[in-house]
Design an enzyme around this catalytic site. Structure first.
Site, short mmCIF file in Angstrom:
data_model
loop_
_atom_site.label_atom_id
_atom_site.label_comp_id
_atom_site.label_asym_id
_atom_site.label_seq_id
_atom_site.Cartn_x
_atom_site.Cartn_y
_atom_site.Cartn_z
N GLY A 182 45.49 42.56 48.49
CA GLY A 182 45.63 41.86 47.53
C GLY A 182 44.48 40.62 47.23
N CYS A 183 43.87 40.61 48.52
CA CYS A 183 42.50 39.56 47.89
C CYS A 183 41.97 40.14 47.55
CB CYS A 183 41.82 39.29 49.17
SG CYS A 183 42.66 38.00 50.24
N THR A 184 41.23 41.58 47.48
CA THR A 184 40.32 42.54 46.88
C THR A 184 41.49 43.11 45.57
OG1 THR A 184 39.96 43.91 49.01
CG2 THR A 184 39.54 44.82 46.63
N ALA B 296 39.72 39.59 43.53
CA ALA B 296 38.22 39.10 43.63
C ALA B 296 37.76 40.39 42.25
CB ALA B 296 38.02 40.12 45.06
#
Length: 179
Positions: A69-71, A74
């Site tokens: 999710g963070c990738t 970003a």
């Protein structure tokens, strides 16, 4: 006996989580001043809120470098950075990961904006974006759109990583069109 012990431990953990949630810092509301911060990026360069005065700032908190999710979030900001900058906005990410982790994450995905290390979680806490489980601290996936006067313009507390960047672009256009 073991079953009772496990039930007791579970009850204590649930109580601790409820206590921490009840005593979490409030999330700054639109119109209020953005909480100040001074944090280092992956290159050990200091960033503070005042550095972004006079421009829009997309300040996003995220749980962990190099997770799905963070990738996705970003990389969406990376891919839409031209549009965001065209609207006068800078993007800054914050998590409780260390500078080395940020450097690897930024290099791996060619992230052209700063990722700041909030190792002790104090900045995330000021923004109401910290999950504090005692020894484990994790930033919540919250984003704050901060206006050129350093006030909170909009908060995003439920983020869909697949469309979040576009949502901010749309909101920036709308906010800038308003008198």
């Amino acid at each position: 006996m073991l079953k009772n012990f496990l039930l007791l431990i579970t009850a204590l953990l649930v109580s601790l989580l409820a206590f921490r949630a009840a005593h979490a810092a409030p999330v700054p509301t639109p119109g209020s001043p953005a909480p100040d911060f001074t944090l280092s990026d992956a290159k050990q360069e200091q960033h503070q809120l005042a550095d972004y005065a006079g421009q829009w700032l997309v300040l996003y908190f995220y749980p962990k470098d190099d997770t799905p999710g963070c990738t996705k979030q970003a990389c969406s900001f990376r891919d839409d950075l031209f549009q965001l900058e065209k609207l006068g906005a800078k993007v800054v990410g914050i998590s409780v990961d260390n500078a080395n982790s940020h450097a690897k994450f930024a290099e791996k995905y060619k992230l052209p904006f700063p990722l700041l290390s909030d190792i002790d979680g104090k900045v995330a806490e000021k923004y109401g974006a910290l999950t504090n489980l005692g020894v484990l601290k994790i930033a919540k996936r919250y984003t704050f759109l901060i206006n050129p006067k350093s006030n909170i313009a909009k908060t995003y507390l439920k983020v869909d990583t697949s469309r979040h960047s576009q949502e901010i672009i749309d909101d920036l256009k709308q906010l800038q069109a308003s008198p």
